[in-house]
Design a protein around this motif. Structure first.
Motif, mmCIF file in Angstrom:
data_model
loop_
_atom_site.group_PDB
_atom_site.id
_atom_site.type_symbol
_atom_site.label_atom_id
_atom_site.label_comp_id
_atom_site.label_asym_id
_atom_site.label_seq_id
_atom_site.Cartn_x
_atom_site.Cartn_y
_atom_site.Cartn_z
ATOM 1 N N UNK A 58 22.532 4.186 -10.718
ATOM 2 C CA UNK A 58 22.457 5.550 -10.213
ATOM 3 C C UNK A 58 20.985 5.895 -10.081
ATOM 4 N N UNK A 59 20.641 6.640 -9.068
ATOM 5 C CA UNK A 59 19.257 7.073 -8.908
ATOM 6 C C UNK A 59 19.235 8.559 -8.610
ATOM 7 N N UNK A 60 18.178 9.208 -9.109
ATOM 8 C CA UNK A 60 17.937 10.610 -8.783
ATOM 9 C C UNK A 60 16.592 10.674 -8.082
ATOM 10 N N UNK A 62 13.445 12.695 -6.141
ATOM 11 C CA UNK A 62 12.774 13.980 -5.983
ATOM 12 C C UNK A 62 12.521 14.200 -4.491
ATOM 13 N N UNK A 64 9.822 14.136 -3.211
ATOM 14 C CA UNK A 64 8.678 13.315 -2.815
ATOM 15 C C UNK A 64 9.083 11.960 -2.258
ATOM 16 N N UNK A 65 10.344 11.585 -2.426
ATOM 17 C CA UNK A 65 10.769 10.298 -1.877
ATOM 18 C C UNK A 65 10.655 10.346 -0.357
ATOM 19 N N UNK A 66 10.195 9.257 0.213
ATOM 20 C CA UNK A 66 9.849 9.224 1.637
ATOM 21 C C UNK A 66 11.067 9.425 2.537
ATOM 22 N N UNK A 70 14.245 4.092 1.175
ATOM 23 C CA UNK A 70 14.558 2.687 0.954
ATOM 24 C C UNK A 70 14.704 2.464 -0.538
ATOM 25 N N UNK B 15 3.300 6.662 3.390
ATOM 26 C CA UNK B 15 4.322 6.169 2.474
ATOM 27 C C UNK B 15 3.750 5.148 1.494
ATOM 28 N N UNK B 54 4.034 13.510 -11.581
ATOM 29 C CA UNK B 54 5.224 14.173 -11.029
ATOM 30 C C UNK B 54 6.322 13.137 -10.815
ATOM 31 N N UNK B 55 7.524 13.438 -11.308
ATOM 32 C CA UNK B 55 8.621 12.470 -11.191
ATOM 33 C C UNK B 55 9.020 12.302 -9.723
ATOM 34 N N UNK B 56 9.038 11.069 -9.254
ATOM 35 C CA UNK B 56 9.510 10.823 -7.887
ATOM 36 C C UNK B 56 10.891 10.181 -7.871
ATOM 37 N N UNK B 57 11.229 9.453 -8.913
ATOM 38 C CA UNK B 57 12.521 8.769 -8.932
ATOM 39 C C UNK B 57 12.962 8.529 -10.368
ATOM 40 N N UNK B 58 14.236 8.773 -10.604
ATOM 41 C CA UNK B 58 14.845 8.389 -11.875
ATOM 42 C C UNK B 58 15.998 7.455 -11.543
ATOM 43 N N UNK B 59 16.210 6.478 -12.385
ATOM 44 C CA UNK B 59 17.341 5.578 -12.174
ATOM 45 C C UNK B 59 18.078 5.397 -13.484
ATOM 46 N N UNK B 60 19.394 5.238 -13.383
ATOM 47 C CA UNK B 60 20.222 4.910 -14.538
ATOM 48 C C UNK B 60 20.871 3.569 -14.242
ATOM 49 N N UNK B 72 12.733 -1.336 -6.263
ATOM 50 C CA UNK B 72 11.729 -0.997 -5.260
ATOM 51 C C UNK B 72 12.133 0.279 -4.547
ATOM 52 N N UNK B 73 11.143 1.121 -4.243
ATOM 53 C CA UNK B 73 11.414 2.375 -3.530
ATOM 54 C C UNK B 73 10.118 2.851 -2.888
ATOM 55 N N UNK B 74 10.260 3.870 -2.047
ATOM 56 C CA UNK B 74 9.083 4.425 -1.369
ATOM 57 C C UNK B 74 8.995 5.919 -1.618
ATOM 58 N N UNK B 75 7.781 6.415 -1.708
ATOM 59 C CA UNK B 75 7.615 7.865 -1.750
ATOM 60 C C UNK B 75 6.468 8.261 -0.839
ATOM 61 N N UNK B 76 6.398 9.559 -0.553
ATOM 62 C CA UNK B 76 5.358 10.033 0.357
ATOM 63 C C UNK B 76 4.286 10.774 -0.431
#
Lengths: 103, 103
Positions: A58-60, A62, A64-66, A70, B15, B54-60, B72-76
């Motif tokens: 599971x992912x949450x 923000x 800010x994710x592009x 991906x 990105x 600043x939190x950009x992604x959380x995963x469980x 792997x992930x992308x943020x802006x």
């Protein structure tokens, strides 16, 4: 409704690599328009990936994710032909569910 | 304590792509030993990635996520030299925090 995700899942040995490309504007809610007014946020909040019906990740996200997020991860126990399903829910409650078979 | 994560973060345009390789046994808790007894689960449950605090992604993760998990992930909004920090917590409460500068 949002465009479908592109999901690729491939097994090698006992590990399955999943790559997901989501189609979403991912408006963070922190930008202002030309008149200085905040542009309302609209982004994917929650993502869930299942393998044969069992949640593996599971992912949450923000804001800010592009744009067009991906996400890639690996899990164990997958086999060719098994189903991987990914679902997201955004800040407006819109949702999208797509699936792929493991290659 | 677990071995450090390997974190790579690189910006292209607006990105930033983050690649994280964690070092963890990821014992799912569903396997049995030679005597038929369940092997206790021990896996990373929660992952949090921040950019400049600043939190950009959380995963469980579930116990099905592969040994030495890759994410792997992308943020802006990232820029060269910005700090990306990744933290995980496992089912025994062990935790590890590592960081990388965006290249």
């Amino acid at each position: 409704m949002a465009d479908p995700m592109r999901i690729r899942a491939a097994v090698a040995g006992d590990e399955t690599t999943v790559r997901v490309l989501m189609s979403h504007i991912m408006e963070p809610g922190t930008r202002r328009d030309a008149a200085g007014a905040l542009i309302p946020g609209h982004f994917i909040k929650d993502v869930e990936a299942t393998h044969n019906g069992k949640v593996v990740l599971e992912a949450a996200f923000s804001g800010a994710v592009a744009q067009n997020p991906f996400l890639s991860f690996k899990f164990k126990g997958g086999a060719k032909g098994d189903k991987v399903v990914v679902k997201w829910v955004d800040t407006k409650g819109d949702t999208r569910t797509d699936e792929a078979l493991i290659a």
